[in-house]
Write an enzyme that holds these catalytic residues in place. Structure first.
Site, PDB file in Angstrom:
ATOM      1  N   LYS A 257       0.846  -1.199   0.000  1.00 43.59           N
ATOM      2  CA  LYS A 257       0.000   0.000   0.000  1.00 43.59           C
ATOM      3  C   LYS A 257       0.882   1.250   0.000  1.00 43.59           C
ATOM      4  O   LYS A 257       1.758   1.390   0.850  1.00 43.59           O
ATOM      5  CB  LYS A 257      -0.895  -0.005   1.247  1.00 43.59           C
ATOM      6  CG  LYS A 257      -1.625   1.325   1.511  1.00 43.59           C
ATOM      7  CD  LYS A 257      -2.519   1.263   2.756  1.00 43.59           C
ATOM      8  CE  LYS A 257      -3.094   2.634   3.131  1.00 43.59           C
ATOM      9  NZ  LYS A 257      -3.926   2.616   4.347  1.00 43.59           N
ATOM     10  N   ASP A 262      -2.406  10.255   3.545  1.00 41.46           N
ATOM     11  CA  ASP A 262      -3.791   9.861   3.832  1.00 41.46           C
ATOM     12  C   ASP A 262      -4.455  10.885   4.757  1.00 41.46           C
ATOM     13  O   ASP A 262      -4.277  10.846   5.969  1.00 41.46           O
ATOM     14  CB  ASP A 262      -3.814   8.468   4.487  1.00 41.46           C
ATOM     15  CG  ASP A 262      -5.249   7.985   4.759  1.00 41.46           C
ATOM     16  OD1 ASP A 262      -6.197   8.621   4.244  1.00 41.46           O
ATOM     17  OD2 ASP A 262      -5.399   6.969   5.468  1.00 41.46           O
ATOM     18  N   LYS A 269      -9.698  12.976   8.516  1.00 45.43           N
ATOM     19  CA  LYS A 269      -9.133  12.634   9.823  1.00 45.43           C
ATOM     20  C   LYS A 269      -9.019  13.881  10.694  1.00 45.43           C
ATOM     21  O   LYS A 269      -8.966  14.998  10.172  1.00 45.43           O
ATOM     22  CB  LYS A 269      -7.712  12.052   9.629  1.00 45.43           C
ATOM     23  CG  LYS A 269      -7.665  10.661   9.034  1.00 45.43           C
ATOM     24  CD  LYS A 269      -6.212  10.221   8.854  1.00 45.43           C
ATOM     25  CE  LYS A 269      -6.108   8.836   8.251  1.00 45.43           C
ATOM     26  NZ  LYS A 269      -6.649   7.758   9.069  1.00 45.43           N
ATOM     27  N   ASP A 280       1.778   6.470   5.386  1.00 48.43           N
ATOM     28  CA  ASP A 280       0.789   5.515   4.886  1.00 48.43           C
ATOM     29  C   ASP A 280       1.226   4.824   3.588  1.00 48.43           C
ATOM     30  O   ASP A 280       0.461   4.080   2.981  1.00 48.43           O
ATOM     31  CB  ASP A 280      -0.552   6.229   4.682  1.00 48.43           C
ATOM     32  CG  ASP A 280      -1.735   5.298   4.919  1.00 48.43           C
ATOM     33  OD1 ASP A 280      -1.547   4.250   5.562  1.00 48.43           O
ATOM     34  OD2 ASP A 280      -2.837   5.618   4.438  1.00 48.43           O
ATOM     35  N   ASP A 339     -11.935   7.046   4.299  1.00 51.03           N
ATOM     36  CA  ASP A 339     -10.678   6.849   5.027  1.00 51.03           C
ATOM     37  C   ASP A 339     -10.256   5.375   5.037  1.00 51.03           C
ATOM     38  O   ASP A 339      -9.141   5.058   5.430  1.00 51.03           O
ATOM     39  CB  ASP A 339     -10.827   7.377   6.465  1.00 51.03           C
ATOM     40  CG  ASP A 339      -9.486   7.572   7.155  1.00 51.03           C
ATOM     41  OD1 ASP A 339      -8.455   7.542   6.450  1.00 51.03           O
ATOM     42  OD2 ASP A 339      -9.486   7.765   8.385  1.00 51.03           O
ATOM     43  N   GLU A 341      -9.329   3.675   2.639  1.00 52.89           N
ATOM     44  CA  GLU A 341      -8.902   3.700   1.236  1.00 52.89           C
ATOM     45  C   GLU A 341      -7.877   2.624   0.915  1.00 52.89           C
ATOM     46  O   GLU A 341      -7.735   2.224  -0.232  1.00 52.89           O
ATOM     47  CB  GLU A 341      -8.348   5.086   0.877  1.00 52.89           C
ATOM     48  CG  GLU A 341      -6.881   5.345   1.263  1.00 52.89           C
ATOM     49  CD  GLU A 341      -6.589   5.236   2.754  1.00 52.89           C
ATOM     50  OE1 GLU A 341      -7.530   5.400   3.550  1.00 52.89           O
ATOM     51  OE2 GLU A 341      -5.434   4.961   3.120  1.00 52.89           O
ATOM     52  N   ARG A 343      -7.709  -0.539   1.594  1.00 54.23           N
ATOM     53  CA  ARG A 343      -8.267  -1.790   1.058  1.00 54.23           C
ATOM     54  C   ARG A 343      -8.806  -1.576  -0.358  1.00 54.23           C
ATOM     55  O   ARG A 343      -8.841  -2.520  -1.151  1.00 54.23           O
ATOM     56  CB  ARG A 343      -9.330  -2.331   2.009  1.00 54.23           C
ATOM     57  CG  ARG A 343     -10.471  -1.408   2.251  1.00 54.23           C
ATOM     58  CD  ARG A 343     -11.245  -1.737   3.509  1.00 54.23           C
ATOM     59  NE  ARG A 343     -10.576  -1.232   4.719  1.00 54.23           N
ATOM     60  CZ  ARG A 343     -11.057  -1.377   5.943  1.00 54.23           C
ATOM     61  NH1 ARG A 343     -12.189  -2.020   6.143  1.00 54.23           N
ATOM     62  NH2 ARG A 343     -10.399  -0.888   6.980  1.00 54.23           N
TER      63      ARG A 343
HETATM   64  N1  BES Z   1      -3.961   4.695   7.000  1.00 55.04           N
HETATM   65  C1  BES Z   1      -5.032   4.427   7.879  1.00 55.04           C
HETATM   66  C2  BES Z   1      -4.655   3.454   8.989  1.00 55.04           C
HETATM   67  C3  BES Z   1      -3.637   3.955   9.967  1.00 55.04           C
HETATM   68  C4  BES Z   1      -4.061   4.607  11.103  1.00 55.04           C
HETATM   69  C5  BES Z   1      -2.319   3.739   9.772  1.00 55.04           C
HETATM   70  C6  BES Z   1      -3.141   5.039  12.020  1.00 55.04           C
HETATM   71  C7  BES Z   1      -1.393   4.173  10.683  1.00 55.04           C
HETATM   72  C8  BES Z   1      -1.819   4.815  11.812  1.00 55.04           C
HETATM   73  C9  BES Z   1      -6.198   3.796   7.117  1.00 55.04           C
HETATM   74  O1  BES Z   1      -6.336   4.222   5.818  1.00 55.04           O
HETATM   75  C10 BES Z   1      -7.448   4.195   7.865  1.00 55.04           C
HETATM   76  O2  BES Z   1      -7.676   5.360   8.007  1.00 55.04           O
HETATM   77  N2  BES Z   1      -8.159   3.203   8.353  1.00 55.04           N
HETATM   78  C11 BES Z   1      -9.353   3.450   9.106  1.00 55.04           C
HETATM   79  C12 BES Z   1     -10.396   2.494   8.622  1.00 55.04           C
HETATM   80  C13 BES Z   1     -11.739   2.756   9.217  1.00 55.04           C
HETATM   81  C14 BES Z   1     -12.339   3.998   8.618  1.00 55.04           C
HETATM   82  C15 BES Z   1     -12.612   1.553   8.954  1.00 55.04           C
HETATM   83  C16 BES Z   1      -9.040   3.199  10.566  1.00 55.04           C
HETATM   84  O3  BES Z   1      -8.387   2.199  10.883  1.00 55.04           O
HETATM   85  O4  BES Z   1      -9.416   4.011  11.397  1.00 55.04           O
HETATM   86 ZN    ZN Z   2      -4.533   4.773   4.893  1.00 55.00          ZN
HETATM   87 ZN    ZN Z   3      -7.366   6.071   5.641  1.00 57.06          ZN
END
Ligand code: BES
Ligand code: ZN
Ligand code: ZN
Length: 488
Positions: A257, A262, A269, A280, A339, A341, A343
Site C-alpha cells: 500500500k 492519507d 481525519k 501511509d 478513510d 482507502e 483496502r
Molecule cells: N492509513 C489508515 C490506517 C492507519 C491509522 C495507519 C493510524 C497508521 C496509523 C487507514 O487508511 C485508515 O484510516 N483506516 C481506518 C479504517 C476505518 C475507517 C474503517 C481506521 O483504521 O481508522
Molecule cells: Zn490509509
Molecule cells: Zn485512511
C-alpha cells in the site's frame, strides 16, 4: 562506513576506539593480556562498580600503551539472557555512541560474541546481529536539515578472520531497510506518486523491469476501486509494477500500500497527528526496498512487486461516502468511509495480479488500520491469511529478524460485517473487529490463491526511539520479507 575484517590481537589494532563487549556475569580470560597492557584499567573499572556489564551499559576509557586511543566497554548483560535482539540493541547503542562522540575509525573485539552459543532458532552467528543492530542504529534522516558538520563513522574493523561471515547479505538487507526508512520519512510533497514511480523506475536493470500504469491505463483496466481513491487529488496516481525475473516459473506477488498522504478524504481525519499520515506508504516502501535488495542479491526467484501509489485527499472531485465503485475484478464496493482507502487500492492491486499473472502466492503489506496499532502498539505486525504454510514461513522469518508477527483470525462471520445494502461489499465493517474485517475484505478479492496480509500500521512508525530504530520510520517488513524469500 567500510566494514573490514582483521584477525589481529586487540592490543595491536590502531583505532580511535576498541569496542570490548563484556557480560555481566563473567570476565573472559581472553582479555587478561589486553588488560595487563593497559595497566589493569578494565578490571579497575569493573571493580569500581561503575561498569557492571549490564545490557547496553557503556563506558568509554582513554587508554595509553596500546595502539587504540580508547576502549569502549559495552555491556551485554547476563550470558543466560543474551538473545539476537539484545545483541542488535547493544550494537545499535555502541555504534551510534561512538559516532556521536565524533570518532571515525573503530574496531570491534569479536571474541566474547564468537564464543557465545545462541539458544534461539536463528540462522546467523552472534557477531552478525551485533553489527546488524549497529548499522541499523546509525540511521538518521537529515535531508531537510541545513548541514552542520555531520560526523560519520568511516570504518569498522572487526577483529576476526571474517571467514563465512555473510557481509554482503548484511549490507544489502540493512541498507534496503534504511532506504525504506528514507522513503517513509520523506514528506508527502517530496514523494508524490509520480516521484515514487521515478524512484522505483531507477531499479530497472538486469532481470528487473519496472512499468508504471498511469491514469489512462488505469481507466482502461477499469480499476475503479483504486481510481476512486485518487480522484480527490491533483497528483496523478501511479500503479507501479516491478518485475524481477531471477528464475523461471510462476511469480510470487508482493503488494505494498502506498498512500503517499492519507488525509482520510471526505471522511477526513482529525488535524492532530495528521502530518504522520505521510507514512501511509510504508508498505509500498518496503516492497520497493525489498525488490531492490532482491536484485542486488541476485536471488534466484521470480517476483512481482505491485505498488499502487496515490494521495487520499478531499476535494470537489473526491469520492463520497455512499458512492459505489467497481473494482477490476467486477465486484462492486460501497464506500462507507473514504478513510478506509487502503483496502480499495489493495483490492485492485490483487485483482490486477490475478488477472495478468499466474500467481503462486500473494503477500500484501500495508498500514491498513488504526485498530492494528491500538491492539499491538509498535511491537507486532498483525498477520492474516488463507494459507497456514505461508504464514508459518513468515512467522519463522520473523523469529530471525524480530519483526514479530501475530496471526489474527479471518472467521467467516466477519463476512457479515461487510454486507452492503446496495453493492457486493462495503469498505468498512465498523469499529468493532475492524482489524479482522479489513483483512476479510481483502480475502474476498483474493479467492483461493495462497495469500498473507501484513498490517504494519503499528510497527511502521515509532513515536519513541528504540536502540537501533530512531523515532520515525522503521523500515519494517524489508528484512522480514527478505528472510522469508531466502528460505524459499
Ligand atoms: N492509513 C489508515 C490506517 C492507519 C491509522 C495507519 C493510524 C497508521 C496509523 C487507514 O487508511 C485508515 O484510516 N483506516 C481506518 C479504517 C476505518 C475507517 C474503517 C481506521 O483504521 O481508522
Ligand atoms: Zn490509509
Ligand atoms: Zn485512511
Amino acid at each position: 562506513m567500510d566494514i573490514l575484517f582483521a584477525a589481529v590481537p586487540e592490543k595491536e589494532v590502531r583505532t580511535d576506539a576498541l569496542i570490548i563487549p563484556l557480560f555481566e556475569d563473567f570476565f573472559p580470560d581472553l582479555y587478561m593480556e589486553l588488560d595487563n597492557s593497559v595497566g589493569g584499567l578494565i578490571r579497575k573499572t569493573l571493580n569500581s562498580g561503575e561498569f557492571k556489564g549490564r545490557h547496553m551499559q557503556a563506558t568509554l576509557l582513554h587508554v595509553l600503551a596500546i595502539k587504540a586511543e580508547r576502549i569502549l566497554l559495552i555491556g551485554l548483560g547476563k550470558q543466560s539472557e543474551i538473545s539476537p535482539e539484545r545483541l542488535r540493541q547493544a550494537g545499535g547503542k555502541t555504534l551510534s555512541l561512538l559516532r556521536d562522540v565524533g570518532l571515525r575509525h573503530i574496531a570491534l573485539s569479536a571474541g566474547p560474541l564468537n564464543s557465545l552459543s545462541l539458544d534461539y532458532h536463528v540462522s546467523q552467528k552472534p557477531l552478525f546481529y551485533f553489527i546488524e543492530g549497529g548499522l541499523l542504529g546509525l540511521y538518521r534522516f537529515e535531508r531537510f536539515k541545513s548541514k552542520e558538520d555531520i560526523q560519520e563513522l568511516v570504518s569498522l574493523t572487526i577483529l576476526d578472520d571474517g571467514e563465512s561471515f555473510p557481509l554482503n547479505w548484511l549490507q544489502v538487507t540493512t541498507s534496503a531497510t534504511l532506504f525504506a526508512r528514507d522513503l517513509v520519512n520523506t514528506p508527502a510533497n517530496e514523494k508524490t506518486p509520480t516521484r515514487l514511480s521515478v524512484i522505483a523506475g531507477s531499479l530497472s536493470g538486469d532481470n528487473m523491469e519496472v512499468r508504471v500504469l498511469d491514469e489512462t491505463d488505469l481507466e482502461k483496466e477499469a480499476m475503479g476501486s483504486f481510481l476512486s481513491v485518487s480522484r480527490g487529488s491533483e497528483e496523478p496516481p501511479k500503479f507501479i509494477l516491478i518485475h524481477y525475473k531471477g528464475a523461471e516459473g510462476a511469480p510470487l506477488v508482493l503488494i505494498g500500500k502506498a498512500i503517499t498522504f492519507d488525509s482520510g478524504g471526505i471522511s477526513i481525519k482529525p488535524a492532530e497527528g495528521m502530518e504522520k499520515m505521510k507514512y501511509d506508504m510504508a508498505g509500498g516502501a518496503s516492497v520497493i526496498a525489498t525488490l531492490k535488495a532482491v536484485a542486488e542479491l541476485g536471488m534466484a526467484l521470480h517476483i512481482i512487486g505491485i505498488v499502487p501509489a496515490t494521495e487520499n485527499l478531499p476535494s470537489g472531485s473526491a469520492s463520497k461516502p455512499g458512492d459505489v465503485v467497481t473494482s477490476v475484478t467486477g465486484k462492486t464496493i460501497e464506500i462507507i468511509s473514504t478513510d478506509a482507502e487502503g483496502r480499495l487500492v489493495l483490492a485492485d492491486a490483487i485483482g490486477y495480479a490475478l488477472k495478468y499473472y499466474d500467481v503462486t502466492a500473494i503477500i500484501d503489506i500495508a498500514t491498513l488500520t488504526g485498530a492494528c496499532s491500538v491492539a499491538f502498539g509498535s511491537e507486532v505486525i498483525a498477520m492474516m491469511g488463507n494459507n497456514k504454510d505461508l504464514m508459518g514461513k513468515l512467522k519463522k522469518a520473523s523469529t530471525e529478524t524480530y519483526e514479530r508477527v501475530w496471526e489474527m483470525p479471518l472467521f467467516d462471520e466477519y463476512k457479515e460485517y461487510l454486507g452492503s445494502d446496495v453493492a457486493d461489499i462495503k469498505n468498512t465493517g465498523g469499529k468493532r473487529g475492524s482489524l479482522m474485517s479489513s483483512g476479510y475484505f481483502l480475502k474476498e478479492f483474493v479467492g483461493d490463491t495462497p495469500w498473507v496480509h501484513l498490517d504494519i500500521a503499528g510497527t511502521a512508525w515509532l513515536e519513541k526511539a528504540k536502540p537501533y530504530i530512531p523515532k520515525g520510520a522503521t523500515g519494517v517488513g524489508v528484512r522480514l520479507i527478505l528472510n522469508f524469500l531466502k528460505e524459499l
